[in-house]
Design a protein around this motif. Structure first.
Motif, mmCIF file in Angstrom:
data_model
loop_
_atom_site.group_PDB
_atom_site.id
_atom_site.type_symbol
_atom_site.label_atom_id
_atom_site.label_comp_id
_atom_site.label_asym_id
_atom_site.label_seq_id
_atom_site.Cartn_x
_atom_site.Cartn_y
_atom_site.Cartn_z
ATOM 1 N N PRO A 1 28.332 52.465 23.743
ATOM 2 C CA PRO A 1 27.742 50.368 22.938
ATOM 3 C C PRO A 1 27.138 50.017 24.304
ATOM 4 O O PRO A 1 27.940 49.440 25.319
ATOM 5 C CB PRO A 1 29.503 49.992 23.030
ATOM 6 N N ALA A 2 26.163 48.647 24.121
ATOM 7 C CA ALA A 2 25.703 48.718 25.090
ATOM 8 C C ALA A 2 26.735 47.492 25.764
ATOM 9 O O ALA A 2 26.242 48.298 26.814
ATOM 10 C CB ALA A 2 24.358 48.481 24.232
ATOM 11 N N ASP A 3 27.159 46.532 25.099
ATOM 12 C CA ASP A 3 27.604 45.534 26.299
ATOM 13 C C ASP A 3 28.701 46.524 26.642
ATOM 14 O O ASP A 3 29.109 45.981 27.825
ATOM 15 C CB ASP A 3 28.495 44.752 25.068
ATOM 16 N N TYR A 4 29.235 47.343 26.341
ATOM 17 C CA TYR A 4 30.555 48.022 27.112
ATOM 18 C C TYR A 4 29.773 48.352 28.464
ATOM 19 O O TYR A 4 30.317 48.508 29.245
ATOM 20 C CB TYR A 4 31.424 49.302 26.147
ATOM 21 N N TYR A 5 28.569 49.421 28.171
ATOM 22 C CA TYR A 5 28.069 50.352 28.975
ATOM 23 C C TYR A 5 26.769 48.140 30.681
ATOM 24 O O TYR A 5 28.048 49.116 31.634
ATOM 25 C CB TYR A 5 26.774 50.376 27.952
ATOM 26 N N LEU A 6 26.601 47.938 29.828
ATOM 27 C CA LEU A 6 26.494 46.773 30.797
ATOM 28 C C LEU A 6 27.407 46.570 31.227
ATOM 29 O O LEU A 6 27.611 45.782 33.232
ATOM 30 C CB LEU A 6 25.297 45.633 29.404
ATOM 31 N N ASP A 7 28.538 46.065 30.648
ATOM 32 C CA ASP A 7 30.295 45.414 31.590
ATOM 33 C C ASP A 7 30.521 46.560 32.329
ATOM 34 O O ASP A 7 30.720 45.871 33.642
ATOM 35 C CB ASP A 7 31.077 45.354 30.607
ATOM 36 N N THR A 8 30.299 47.589 32.411
ATOM 37 C CA THR A 8 30.837 48.693 33.730
ATOM 38 C C THR A 8 30.194 48.554 34.924
ATOM 39 O O THR A 8 30.422 48.676 35.599
ATOM 40 C CB THR A 8 30.858 50.169 32.958
ATOM 41 N N VAL A 9 28.649 48.499 34.519
ATOM 42 C CA VAL A 9 27.823 48.808 35.650
ATOM 43 C C VAL A 9 27.858 46.950 35.946
ATOM 44 O O VAL A 9 27.931 47.470 37.800
ATOM 45 C CB VAL A 9 26.062 48.463 34.992
ATOM 46 N N ARG A 10 27.965 46.588 35.528
ATOM 47 C CA ARG A 10 27.977 45.018 36.318
ATOM 48 C C ARG A 10 29.792 45.007 37.110
ATOM 49 O O ARG A 10 29.259 44.358 38.630
ATOM 50 C CB ARG A 10 28.174 43.273 35.144
ATOM 51 N N ILE A 11 30.878 45.273 36.265
ATOM 52 C CA ILE A 11 31.879 44.907 37.022
ATOM 53 C C ILE A 11 32.453 46.385 38.000
ATOM 54 O O ILE A 11 33.038 45.945 39.260
ATOM 55 C CB ILE A 11 32.890 44.948 35.396
ATOM 56 N N VAL A 12 31.756 47.780 37.731
ATOM 57 C CA VAL A 12 33.174 48.436 37.941
ATOM 58 C C VAL A 12 31.439 48.521 40.117
ATOM 59 O O VAL A 12 32.135 48.636 40.535
ATOM 60 C CB VAL A 12 32.967 49.485 37.866
ATOM 61 N N PHE A 13 30.332 49.164 39.301
ATOM 62 C CA PHE A 13 29.512 48.862 39.964
ATOM 63 C C PHE A 13 28.289 48.125 40.680
ATOM 64 O O PHE A 13 28.331 48.443 42.077
ATOM 65 C CB PHE A 13 28.557 50.142 39.575
ATOM 66 N N GLN A 14 27.960 47.828 40.599
ATOM 67 C CA GLN A 14 27.626 46.209 41.416
ATOM 68 C C GLN A 14 28.549 44.918 41.985
ATOM 69 O O GLN A 14 27.745 44.904 43.398
ATOM 70 C CB GLN A 14 27.188 45.213 39.922
ATOM 71 N N GLU A 15 29.287 44.298 41.391
ATOM 72 C CA GLU A 15 30.135 43.800 41.507
ATOM 73 C C GLU A 15 31.363 44.052 41.715
ATOM 74 O O GLU A 15 31.852 43.413 43.032
ATOM 75 C CB GLU A 15 30.076 42.163 40.480
ATOM 76 N N PHE A 16 31.938 45.286 42.016
ATOM 77 C CA PHE A 16 33.210 45.716 42.824
ATOM 78 C C PHE A 16 34.188 45.303 42.258
ATOM 79 O O PHE A 16 35.274 44.484 42.855
ATOM 80 C CB PHE A 16 33.042 46.138 43.947
ATOM 81 N N LEU A 17 34.577 44.302 41.359
ATOM 82 C CA LEU A 17 35.455 42.845 40.754
ATOM 83 C C LEU A 17 36.524 43.539 41.101
ATOM 84 O O LEU A 17 37.589 42.530 41.291
ATOM 85 C CB LEU A 17 35.256 42.690 39.012
ATOM 86 N N LEU A 18 37.340 45.110 40.933
ATOM 87 C CA LEU A 18 38.568 44.917 41.036
ATOM 88 C C LEU A 18 39.109 45.055 41.888
ATOM 89 O O LEU A 18 40.279 44.705 42.592
ATOM 90 C CB LEU A 18 38.283 46.707 39.925
ATOM 91 N N PRO A 19 38.343 45.832 43.040
ATOM 92 C CA PRO A 19 38.919 45.511 44.798
ATOM 93 C C PRO A 19 39.025 44.506 44.650
ATOM 94 O O PRO A 19 39.633 44.509 46.186
ATOM 95 C CB PRO A 19 38.189 47.458 45.408
ATOM 96 N N ARG A 20 38.205 43.529 44.626
ATOM 97 C CA ARG A 20 37.860 42.280 45.088
ATOM 98 C C ARG A 20 39.011 41.801 44.909
ATOM 99 O O ARG A 20 39.166 40.456 45.107
ATOM 100 C CB ARG A 20 36.880 41.956 45.260
ATOM 101 N N GLY A 21 39.528 41.746 43.891
ATOM 102 C CA GLY A 21 40.289 40.723 42.869
ATOM 103 C C GLY A 21 40.042 39.489 42.139
ATOM 104 O O GLY A 21 40.862 38.364 41.752
ATOM 105 N N LEU A 22 38.480 40.061 41.799
ATOM 106 C CA LEU A 22 38.044 38.882 41.249
ATOM 107 C C LEU A 22 37.631 38.628 39.614
ATOM 108 O O LEU A 22 36.812 38.933 38.954
ATOM 109 C CB LEU A 22 37.034 38.895 41.662
#
Length: 440
Positions: free
Chosen positions: A309-330
């Motif tokens: 699904p496109a929304d899931y894929y784009l979320d993953t690119v942004r959150i995991v690989f571009q903005e690193f939100l999990l390790p940054r606590g955001l």
């Protein structure tokens, strides 16, 4: 915009030639065919089969797990669908026996939820993982649905929805005695799901095994990571997201097509794949049927891909690989902040391959820096020497080196809670007043 449609036209155009090549391969290799007696018949048959396998369409393979051997005895295994959602089925591989003592032993073994990746391949890629786990565990696995087969009216699917699915499956199986194993991509949403459940004061699994996943892609970035950071998000949306053609149930749904993902897989190691196909041709000519069959089995799985699904894929690119939100606590999921430090009752095991070219060393191990609420005595890390990405969950190294350690880790946490309970939860805000279901 029309790339997917052009791909389908090309696939339909190639199909008759692929079937013709398959027929030729059989005609020139069948023992009862006069064509097989002609000079050079083995080369003609080999060339035609190679053409057929390159040009054919690869459907989703079956798990094909019908029995498991335990202590020298074969136990029948039945694949059962225990829960279903529009984008995922929860499967149970149930073992059977007619011996009362064996039944009691099987029932007493710990349940394991294997969360398969939704990253291009089908969940059957974990066939070896599941088959091996069945020796000592009750096994559940997430079976993600090809997005092109999901009608558009069933709505969208985002990374938040992925996290919600994992939470729901954990609750349905029962967290009190459960152990969760996530392989590659799902390490991120699985850690988020357990974190959110812990922060709410819900029961969490006894142990969490994260294998080769992108918890923090700032560590040892690979070619996959670099591509995501070098291109802006709009580039991915405009270049790799396409609508599903009318010949599928999901017509009009925006997806990241599997054929594009497969092209990316092949482009990472083109020389290796070329030599593998050349060796396949030579094996057929020499009559080395065992090696040829091994090639077929591998590529039947490797070439079978699904649309995401496109929304899931784009979320993953942004959150995991571009903005690193999990390790940054955001990272916020459906309005709730993901706080891995809230986890206190779940033991943690991380596993990485020394030669992993998809999730580099340190990316999975980073979970230990985030899960500070888990006592250090309940955390463990394994680096598998000489193993690439697939070697940590499939093949000889998985069966002989990795699995025994995973089995022992799960067994050591199958009876007692991982560590702090009331005290840990009391420090997590809202969890201070939540009632926790006791461990059994």
């Amino acid at each position: 915009m029309f790339l997917y449609q052009f791909h389908e036209i090309g696939r339909a155009w190639m199909a008759p030639f692929a079937y013709w090549a398959d027929a030729n391969a059989k005609a020139y290799s069948a023992a009862g065919s006069w064509l097989s007696a002609l000079p050079g018949a083995e080369r003609v048959a080999a060339a035609n089969e190679l053409f057929y396998r390159i040009g054919k369409d690869y459907e989703k393979p079956a798990f094909d797990i019908h029995s498991v051997e335990i202590d020298g005895n074969a136990y029948p295994v039945v694949e059962k669908e225990v829960s279903t959602r529009p984008f995922c089925r929860l499967l149970r591989f149930k073992r059977y026996s007619d011996d009362a003592e064996s039944i009691t032993e099987l029932k007493g073994q710990p349940p394991v939820l294997v969360v398969a990746p939704l990253s291009g391949h089908h969940s059957t890629l974990l066939r070896d993982t599941v088959r091996t786990l069945l020796r000592d565990h009750k096994v559940y696995v997430t079976d993600w649905v090809d997005a092109r087969m999901v009608p558009k009216e069933d709505g969208t699917f985002t990374l938040d929805d992925y996290v919600a699915y994992i939470e729901q499956f954990i609750r349905e199986i029962g967290a009190d005695d459960l152990h969760v194993i996530s392989v590659c991509q799902p390490t991120v949403p699985v850690l988020a799901a357990v974190s959110l459940m812990a922060a709410r004061g819900e029961p969490t699994p006894r142990s969490l095994v994260l294998m080769g996943g992108p918890i923090d892609t700032r560590e040892s970035p690979t070619a996959v990571n670099n591509l995501a950071t070098q291109k802006p998000l709009w580039w991915f949306e405009q270049n790799v997201v396409h609508p599903v053609p009318p010949n599928y149930p999901g017509s009009g749904r925006r997806v990241y097509p599997g054929f594009l993902q497969h092209t990316g897989f092949m482009a990472m190691n083109p020389e290796r794949h070329f030599m593998s196909h050349w060796d396949f041709y030579r094996d057929l000519v020499k009559g080395d049927l065992d090696d040829a069959e091994s090639h077929r089995r591998f590529y039947d799985e490797y070439n079978a891909v699904l649309d995401m699904p496109a929304d899931y894929y784009l979320d993953t690119v942004r959150i995991v690989f571009q903005e690193f939100l999990l390790p940054r606590g955001l990272w916020d999921v459906a309005g709730e902040r993901v706080r891995p430090e809230a986890i206190g009752d779940t033991a943690l095991l991380t596993i990485e391959g020394e030669l992993d070219d998809i999730s580099g060393q340190g990316q999975t191990r980073a979970a230990h820096k985030l899960c500070t609420g888990i006592p250090e005595s309940e955390r463990q890390h394994i680096t598998v020497k000489g193993a690439g990405h697939y070697g940590i969950f499939s093949g000889r190294r998985w069966r002989t080196q990795v699995y025994p350690q995973v089995r022992d880790f799960i067994a050591s946490h199958a009876q007692q809670p991982a560590g702090r309970t009331t005290k840990t939860r009391a420090s997590t805000g809202r969890a201070a007043t939540a009632k926790k279901k006791p461990r059994r």
